[in-house]
Design an enzyme around this catalytic site. Sequence first.
Site, PDB file in Angstrom:
ATOM      1  N   GLU A  88     -33.266 -42.047 -83.259  1.00 52.57           N
ATOM      2  CA  GLU A  88     -33.356 -43.060 -82.207  1.00 52.57           C
ATOM      3  C   GLU A  88     -34.799 -43.479 -81.906  1.00 52.57           C
ATOM      4  O   GLU A  88     -35.716 -42.675 -82.027  1.00 52.57           O
ATOM      5  CB  GLU A  88     -32.812 -42.489 -80.894  1.00 52.57           C
ATOM      6  N   CYS A 114     -40.813 -45.661 -77.542  1.00 46.72           N
ATOM      7  CA  CYS A 114     -40.621 -44.213 -77.617  1.00 46.72           C
ATOM      8  C   CYS A 114     -40.092 -43.897 -79.022  1.00 46.72           C
ATOM      9  O   CYS A 114     -39.053 -44.416 -79.418  1.00 46.72           O
ATOM     10  CB  CYS A 114     -39.614 -43.807 -76.545  1.00 46.72           C
ATOM     11  N   CYS A 121     -34.015 -31.022 -83.869  1.00 45.65           N
ATOM     12  CA  CYS A 121     -35.196 -30.282 -83.397  1.00 45.65           C
ATOM     13  C   CYS A 121     -34.933 -28.789 -83.528  1.00 45.65           C
ATOM     14  O   CYS A 121     -33.826 -28.328 -83.335  1.00 45.65           O
ATOM     15  CB  CYS A 121     -35.453 -30.641 -81.929  1.00 45.65           C
ATOM     16  N   CYS A 125     -34.127 -26.356 -76.870  1.00 50.77           N
ATOM     17  CA  CYS A 125     -34.117 -26.291 -75.402  1.00 50.77           C
ATOM     18  C   CYS A 125     -32.682 -26.355 -74.879  1.00 50.77           C
ATOM     19  O   CYS A 125     -31.871 -27.149 -75.365  1.00 50.77           O
ATOM     20  CB  CYS A 125     -34.942 -27.445 -74.821  1.00 50.77           C
ATOM     21  N   CYS A 128     -31.320 -29.840 -73.596  1.00 60.38           N
ATOM     22  CA  CYS A 128     -31.575 -31.046 -74.392  1.00 60.38           C
ATOM     23  C   CYS A 128     -30.461 -31.308 -75.402  1.00 60.38           C
ATOM     24  O   CYS A 128     -30.077 -30.418 -76.160  1.00 60.38           O
ATOM     25  CB  CYS A 128     -32.915 -30.908 -75.116  1.00 60.38           C
ATOM     26  N   GLY A 171     -36.949 -34.723 -81.553  1.00 59.69           N
ATOM     27  CA  GLY A 171     -37.820 -33.838 -82.320  1.00 59.69           C
ATOM     28  C   GLY A 171     -39.055 -33.368 -81.574  1.00 59.69           C
ATOM     29  O   GLY A 171     -39.409 -33.910 -80.518  1.00 59.69           O
ATOM     30  N   GLU A 172     -39.699 -32.342 -82.130  1.00 62.67           N
ATOM     31  CA  GLU A 172     -40.938 -31.799 -81.563  1.00 62.67           C
ATOM     32  C   GLU A 172     -42.097 -32.295 -82.445  1.00 62.67           C
ATOM     33  O   GLU A 172     -42.266 -31.828 -83.580  1.00 62.67           O
ATOM     34  CB  GLU A 172     -40.854 -30.263 -81.542  1.00 62.67           C
ATOM     35  N   SER A 203     -45.944 -35.998 -76.802  1.00 63.03           N
ATOM     36  CA  SER A 203     -45.287 -35.082 -75.867  1.00 63.03           C
ATOM     37  C   SER A 203     -44.866 -33.828 -76.618  1.00 63.03           C
ATOM     38  O   SER A 203     -44.256 -33.900 -77.676  1.00 63.03           O
ATOM     39  CB  SER A 203     -44.060 -35.775 -75.271  1.00 63.03           C
ATOM     40  N   SER A 226     -44.480 -30.706 -71.873  1.00 61.58           N
ATOM     41  CA  SER A 226     -43.171 -30.521 -71.222  1.00 61.58           C
ATOM     42  C   SER A 226     -43.152 -29.115 -70.636  1.00 61.58           C
ATOM     43  O   SER A 226     -42.803 -28.158 -71.312  1.00 61.58           O
ATOM     44  CB  SER A 226     -42.048 -30.691 -72.249  1.00 61.58           C
ATOM     45  N   LEU A 227     -43.560 -29.006 -69.386  1.00 59.07           N
ATOM     46  CA  LEU A 227     -43.718 -27.680 -68.772  1.00 59.07           C
ATOM     47  C   LEU A 227     -42.374 -27.178 -68.220  1.00 59.07           C
ATOM     48  O   LEU A 227     -41.906 -26.105 -68.583  1.00 59.07           O
ATOM     49  CB  LEU A 227     -44.772 -27.766 -67.667  1.00 59.07           C
ATOM     50  N   ASN A 302     -30.876 -35.446 -66.750  1.00 58.44           N
ATOM     51  CA  ASN A 302     -29.842 -36.445 -67.028  1.00 58.44           C
ATOM     52  C   ASN A 302     -28.626 -35.714 -67.624  1.00 58.44           C
ATOM     53  O   ASN A 302     -28.682 -35.280 -68.768  1.00 58.44           O
ATOM     54  CB  ASN A 302     -30.433 -37.452 -68.026  1.00 58.44           C
ATOM     55  N   CYS A 345     -33.380 -38.394 -74.661  1.00 57.94           N
ATOM     56  CA  CYS A 345     -33.366 -38.319 -76.117  1.00 57.94           C
ATOM     57  C   CYS A 345     -32.098 -37.678 -76.665  1.00 57.94           C
ATOM     58  O   CYS A 345     -31.550 -36.746 -76.099  1.00 57.94           O
ATOM     59  CB  CYS A 345     -34.611 -37.593 -76.619  1.00 57.94           C
TER      60      CYS A 345
HETATM   61  N1  SAH Z   1     -39.990 -32.426 -78.121  1.00 59.67           N
HETATM   62  C1  SAH Z   1     -40.913 -33.057 -77.268  1.00 59.67           C
HETATM   63  C2  SAH Z   1     -40.752 -34.555 -77.195  1.00 59.67           C
HETATM   64  C3  SAH Z   1     -39.350 -35.063 -77.193  1.00 59.67           C
HETATM   65  S1  SAH Z   1     -38.341 -34.622 -75.815  1.00 59.67           S
HETATM   66  C4  SAH Z   1     -40.878 -32.454 -75.892  1.00 59.67           C
HETATM   67  O1  SAH Z   1     -39.977 -31.677 -75.599  1.00 59.67           O
HETATM   68  O2  SAH Z   1     -41.792 -32.752 -75.121  1.00 59.67           O
HETATM   69  C5  SAH Z   1     -38.888 -35.838 -74.685  1.00 59.67           C
HETATM   70  C6  SAH Z   1     -38.552 -35.568 -73.226  1.00 59.67           C
HETATM   71  O3  SAH Z   1     -37.140 -35.712 -72.994  1.00 59.67           O
HETATM   72  C7  SAH Z   1     -38.948 -34.164 -72.774  1.00 59.67           C
HETATM   73  O4  SAH Z   1     -39.847 -34.210 -71.694  1.00 59.67           O
HETATM   74  C8  SAH Z   1     -37.626 -33.589 -72.363  1.00 59.67           C
HETATM   75  O5  SAH Z   1     -37.796 -32.733 -71.295  1.00 59.67           O
HETATM   76  C9  SAH Z   1     -36.792 -34.800 -71.996  1.00 59.67           C
HETATM   77  N2  SAH Z   1     -35.361 -34.510 -71.958  1.00 59.67           N
HETATM   78  C10 SAH Z   1     -34.625 -33.831 -72.857  1.00 59.67           C
HETATM   79  N3  SAH Z   1     -33.338 -33.710 -72.425  1.00 59.67           N
HETATM   80  C11 SAH Z   1     -33.275 -34.336 -71.234  1.00 59.67           C
HETATM   81  C12 SAH Z   1     -32.225 -34.561 -70.290  1.00 59.67           C
HETATM   82  N4  SAH Z   1     -30.994 -34.135 -70.500  1.00 59.67           N
HETATM   83  N5  SAH Z   1     -32.525 -35.237 -69.168  1.00 59.67           N
HETATM   84  C13 SAH Z   1     -33.773 -35.711 -68.950  1.00 59.67           C
HETATM   85  N6  SAH Z   1     -34.800 -35.546 -69.786  1.00 59.67           N
HETATM   86  C14 SAH Z   1     -34.562 -34.857 -70.931  1.00 59.67           C
HETATM   87 FE1  SF4 Z   2     -36.821 -29.321 -76.599  1.00 65.05          FE
HETATM   88 FE2  SF4 Z   2     -38.082 -31.678 -77.000  1.00 65.05          FE
HETATM   89 FE3  SF4 Z   2     -36.826 -30.413 -79.030  1.00 65.05          FE
HETATM   90 FE4  SF4 Z   2     -35.384 -31.507 -77.070  1.00 65.05          FE
HETATM   91  S1  SF4 Z   2     -36.672 -32.593 -78.510  1.00 65.05           S
HETATM   92  S2  SF4 Z   2     -35.086 -29.465 -78.023  1.00 65.05           S
HETATM   93  S3  SF4 Z   2     -36.723 -31.192 -75.294  1.00 65.05           S
HETATM   94  S4  SF4 Z   2     -38.602 -29.675 -77.894  1.00 65.05           S
END
Ligand code: SAH
Ligand code: SF4
Length: 358
Positions: A88, A114, A121, A125, A128, A171-172, A203, A226-227, A302, A345
């Site tokens: 995407e 974006c 990935c 997480c 996610c 992805g990361e 990010s 992404s803390l 979300n 994402c």
């Molecule tokens: N992997 C990287 C970049 C892609 S994820 C990272 O984790 O930073 C991009 C953003 O989407 C991250 O900040 C993540 O926290 C957010 N994200 C993932 N799942 C989400 C959800 N269900 N609701 C809101 N934000 C989400």
């Molecule tokens: Fe975690 Fe970012 Fe990978 Fe989703 S895309 S699993 S938020 S590192």
Amino acid sequence: MIKPSLLDFTKKELLDLIKPSFRVNQIFGWLYHQYAESFDDMKNIPKTLKEELAEKYIVNPLTIVKKEKSSDGTIKYLLQMQDSKTMEAVWLKMKDIQLDENGEVIQEAKYTICVSTQVGCKVGCSFCLTAKGGFTRDLTAGEIVAQVVTLKRDNHHKHNRKINIVYMGMGEPLDNLENLTKAIEIFKEDDGLCISGKRQTVSTSGLSTKIDKLGEMDLGVHIAISLHAVDDELRTELIPMNKAHNISSIIEAVKRFPIDTRKRVMFEYLVIKNKNDDLASAKKLVRLLSGIKAKVNLIYFNPYPGTDYDRPNKDDMIAFQEYLIKHGLLCTIRDSKGIDISAACGQLKEKDGIHKRS
Ligand code: SAH
Ligand code: SF4
């Protein structure tokens, strides 16, 4: 047969591949100013050269398979690659066009793209949706670059209009560092899209050693961390990789990262109801970020079918933000752009069940 794309190469590399050099200038113009999709589009390039190139390369490796437009101007794209895998990219309208009383343009609308860096990935997480589909493969530099070319083309956005890029799709990014940094350099090419480092934000979920590597390359890009949590126990529950790259290792890496003195490091904090939305967490966050030129971006979780987590209340979100601001931190709440088209994402892809097939 899967072939490399011309978008995989820097101008210097193309100069080694294609002779004479003025043809490279022309081809670069076709790729990044005219957004050519195939060799047929390149009108002033001799047929023989095009045939030679077409044996080894393709022009744009992406096809748009689905597009969802939101009422706020956000457009989410599902893009297919040569091996039929999908990912995407999102077109985000950040500011509306401004007109004066005579209808003259004072300021053009501002957009951000974006982009994804991987199909799936590895980080996994728990909140996610991308993680649910597992990891399929890294994107090539050309597939990263092609997302911007394709979306600019589809939105008739001229090559010399400014655009920002955020690496916040699937992805990361730092887990695909080589292709990521090559794409960053191709975006920066003066004769190409000319998108400076300061218009690009990477990010990351916090691979601290790779944050150092990216910093050492001094590409001028911004980073967003992404803390999402202020103690290691909760962070490891949300981001399992935190075991290897804990909060203090990330903070130390951020302190070493070269940033423009006028800029700030962005910390993204995904707010999940009854997990990390309390003022005690806000207090710890203030302490954690003291001494760093930071900006916090609060993100509403979300929800999607099957998740155990809930979206936080608006009042708790605002109280959290006010606490941070009162204690000297810059803090914004990410407006949920494209919420009606599931813009977090991985959510468009999952909706179609495409995850399972790719
Ligand atoms: N992997 C990287 C970049 C892609 S994820 C990272 O984790 O930073 C991009 C953003 O989407 C991250 O900040 C993540 O926290 C957010 N994200 C993932 N799942 C989400 C959800 N269900 N609701 C809101 N934000 C989400
Ligand atoms: Fe975690 Fe970012 Fe990978 Fe989703 S895309 S699993 S938020 S590192």
